[in-house]
Design a protein around this motif. Structure first.
Motif, short mmCIF file in Angstrom:
data_model
loop_
_atom_site.label_atom_id
_atom_site.label_comp_id
_atom_site.label_asym_id
_atom_site.label_seq_id
_atom_site.Cartn_x
_atom_site.Cartn_y
_atom_site.Cartn_z
N VAL A 223 -1.34 8.36 5.47
CA VAL A 223 -0.08 7.96 4.85
C VAL A 223 1.07 8.83 5.34
CG1 VAL A 223 1.16 7.71 2.67
CG2 VAL A 223 -1.21 6.98 2.84
N LEU A 224 0.81 10.12 5.51
CA LEU A 224 1.85 11.00 6.06
C LEU A 224 2.28 10.53 7.45
CD1 LEU A 224 0.78 14.64 5.08
CD2 LEU A 224 2.79 13.38 4.31
N ALA A 225 1.30 10.11 8.24
CA ALA A 225 1.61 9.61 9.58
C ALA A 225 2.42 8.31 9.51
CB ALA A 225 0.32 9.38 10.36
N TYR A 226 2.08 7.45 8.54
CA TYR A 226 2.86 6.22 8.34
C TYR A 226 4.32 6.55 8.05
CZ TYR A 226 -1.37 3.27 7.81
OH TYR A 226 -2.53 2.58 8.01
N ILE A 227 4.53 7.47 7.09
CA ILE A 227 5.88 7.78 6.62
C ILE A 227 6.73 8.45 7.71
CG2 ILE A 227 7.20 9.17 4.96
CD1 ILE A 227 4.89 8.71 2.98
N LYS A 228 6.07 9.29 8.52
CA LYS A 228 6.80 10.03 9.54
C LYS A 228 6.79 9.33 10.91
CE LYS A 228 6.11 14.44 7.21
NZ LYS A 228 5.82 15.88 7.32
N LYS A 235 1.84 -2.66 10.74
CA LYS A 235 1.57 -3.98 10.17
C LYS A 235 2.55 -4.25 9.03
CE LYS A 235 -3.30 -4.19 11.47
NZ LYS A 235 -4.70 -4.36 11.01
N VAL A 236 2.74 -5.54 8.72
CA VAL A 236 3.78 -5.95 7.76
C VAL A 236 3.59 -5.27 6.41
CG1 VAL A 236 4.76 -7.89 6.49
CG2 VAL A 236 4.14 -8.16 8.90
N TYR A 237 2.35 -5.26 5.88
CA TYR A 237 2.07 -4.65 4.57
C TYR A 237 2.51 -3.19 4.55
CZ TYR A 237 -0.63 -3.08 0.49
OH TYR A 237 -1.01 -2.54 -0.72
N VAL A 238 2.10 -2.47 5.59
CA VAL A 238 2.43 -1.04 5.68
C VAL A 238 3.92 -0.84 5.95
CG1 VAL A 238 1.99 1.10 6.95
CG2 VAL A 238 0.10 -0.46 6.45
N ALA A 239 4.46 -1.61 6.89
CA ALA A 239 5.86 -1.44 7.28
C ALA A 239 6.81 -1.66 6.11
CB ALA A 239 6.20 -2.40 8.41
N ASN A 240 6.52 -2.66 5.28
CA ASN A 240 7.39 -2.94 4.14
C ASN A 240 7.43 -1.77 3.17
OD1 ASN A 240 8.07 -5.46 5.09
ND2 ASN A 240 6.56 -6.55 3.84
N ARG A 241 6.26 -1.20 2.89
CA ARG A 241 6.21 -0.10 1.93
C ARG A 241 6.77 1.19 2.49
NH1 ARG A 241 3.34 -4.06 0.87
NH2 ARG A 241 2.65 -4.62 -1.24
N VAL A 242 6.53 1.44 3.75
CA VAL A 242 7.11 2.62 4.40
C VAL A 242 8.63 2.52 4.41
CG1 VAL A 242 7.35 3.84 6.59
CG2 VAL A 242 5.08 3.15 5.79
N SER A 243 9.14 1.31 4.66
CA SER A 243 10.59 1.11 4.66
C SER A 243 11.18 1.40 3.28
CB SER A 243 10.91 -0.33 5.06
OG SER A 243 12.29 -0.59 4.97
N MET A 244 10.48 0.97 2.22
CA MET A 244 10.95 1.23 0.86
C MET A 244 10.90 2.71 0.53
SD MET A 244 9.06 -2.00 -1.02
CE MET A 244 9.60 -1.58 -2.67
N ILE A 245 9.85 3.39 0.99
CA ILE A 245 9.73 4.84 0.75
C ILE A 245 10.85 5.60 1.45
CG2 ILE A 245 8.33 6.87 1.29
CD1 ILE A 245 5.83 5.11 0.83
N ASN A 246 11.10 5.24 2.70
CA ASN A 246 12.13 5.94 3.48
C ASN A 246 13.55 5.61 3.03
OD1 ASN A 246 10.33 7.35 5.09
ND2 ASN A 246 10.22 5.73 6.64
#
Length: 280
Positions: A223-228, A235-246
């Motif tokens: 998850v840290l790698a996703y966020i950074k 992937k869409v599922y991950v990208a959407n949530r990472v975008s909201m986090i950032n």
């Protein structure tokens, strides 16, 4: 009218007929309600009480007990989430609302119900910056975690006084049950991270304190790698949530913590009131 105060001298200045009925006298055990949460006025601590009733274990009675645990700050989420997990186990069996659950789930349910009696011994200070000078530095530290059964987060206020003393208090926490449809642990960890970022946004907005920094602690390197991540397409599922986090936090605020030191582990897996009291 109906004034309540945790300061005896102030209470004496208020006419008796203007005081709340539960604090006519400043006695030990005087309990009031603050936005629905039980407040021990003299000790100045919050408590979460549960009306435990032993009855036939059905999905309806289980949901009734879970719904009766009014805890808007999530102070006892590690204890409450165990009951929600058992309710989900019963739901997976596709039982009717009034159909008795299997004995193995019923036994675990009664064990959990009996453990809730110990919540009477668990208290939480109302004042988050108890004994800390007004010119202290305030930080919010958010922890998140996920397991196959649930995920959640908790936020703490860290007060650093000018002489170096540190005081830490739990602000609030949130816990969720994992979906019945199978979801991978990294995705649940990501969902917990998003919940943590959203909780931090609420805490920083609502606290009437000058918060200098907010930190996010997580034990998932994925998850840290996703966020950074700045280069690879997600992937869409991950990208959407990472975008909201950032959008509500910065990648530099996210840090790694070893699983055994991640306090949010108790939110995602559950614990008894006795364990909760010992962990504080």
């Amino acid at each position: 009218t109906k004034f309540v105060t945790n300061h005896e001298e102030i209470l004496l200045e208020i006419d008796e007929h203007d005081r709340a009925s539960e604090v006519k006298e400043f006695d030990k055990g005087a309990v009031s309600k603050a936005l629905g949460v039980s407040w021990d006025v003299k000790e100045d601590v919050f408590k979460v009480s549960v009306n435990v009733q032993e009855r036939e274990v059905t999905r309806k009675s289980m949901l009734s007990t879970i719904a009766s645990m009014y805890d808007p700050l999530g102070l006892v989420t590690p204890c409450a989430i165990t009951g929600r997990m058992l309710f989900q186990d019963a739901t997976k069996l596709k039982l009717n609302w009034d159909e008795q659950v299997p004995s193995d789930i019923a036994d675990k349910w009664f064990k959990w119900l009996h453990s809730l009696d110990d919540l009477n011994n668990v208290t939480f200070p109302r004042c988050l910056k108890l004994g800390v000078a007004e010119d202290a530095v305030y930080e919010v530290h958010n922890f998140s975690d996920a397991s196959q059964k649930g995920y959640g987060c908790c936020s703490y206020l860290r007060c650093i006084s000018t002489n170096g003393d540190v005081h830490v208090s739990l602000i609030m926490s949130k816990g969720r049950i994992s979906p019945m449809k199978q979801v991978s642990i990294p995705r649940l960890e990501l969902q917990a991270a998003l919940l943590s970022a959203q909780l931090n946004e609420v805490v920083c907005r609502e606290l009437d304190l000058p918060i200098s920094k907010s930190y996010f602690w997580i034990d998932s390197q994925i998850v840290l790698a996703y966020i950074k991540n700045e280069n690879k397409r997600l992937k869409v599922y991950v990208a959407n949530r990472v975008s909201m986090i950032n959008s509500i936090s910065k990648p530099s605020q996210w840090k790694f913590v070893s699983g055994k030191y991640n306090i949010a582990d108790s939110v995602s897996r559950g614990m008894s009131p006795v364990e909760l009291q010992q962990s504080r």
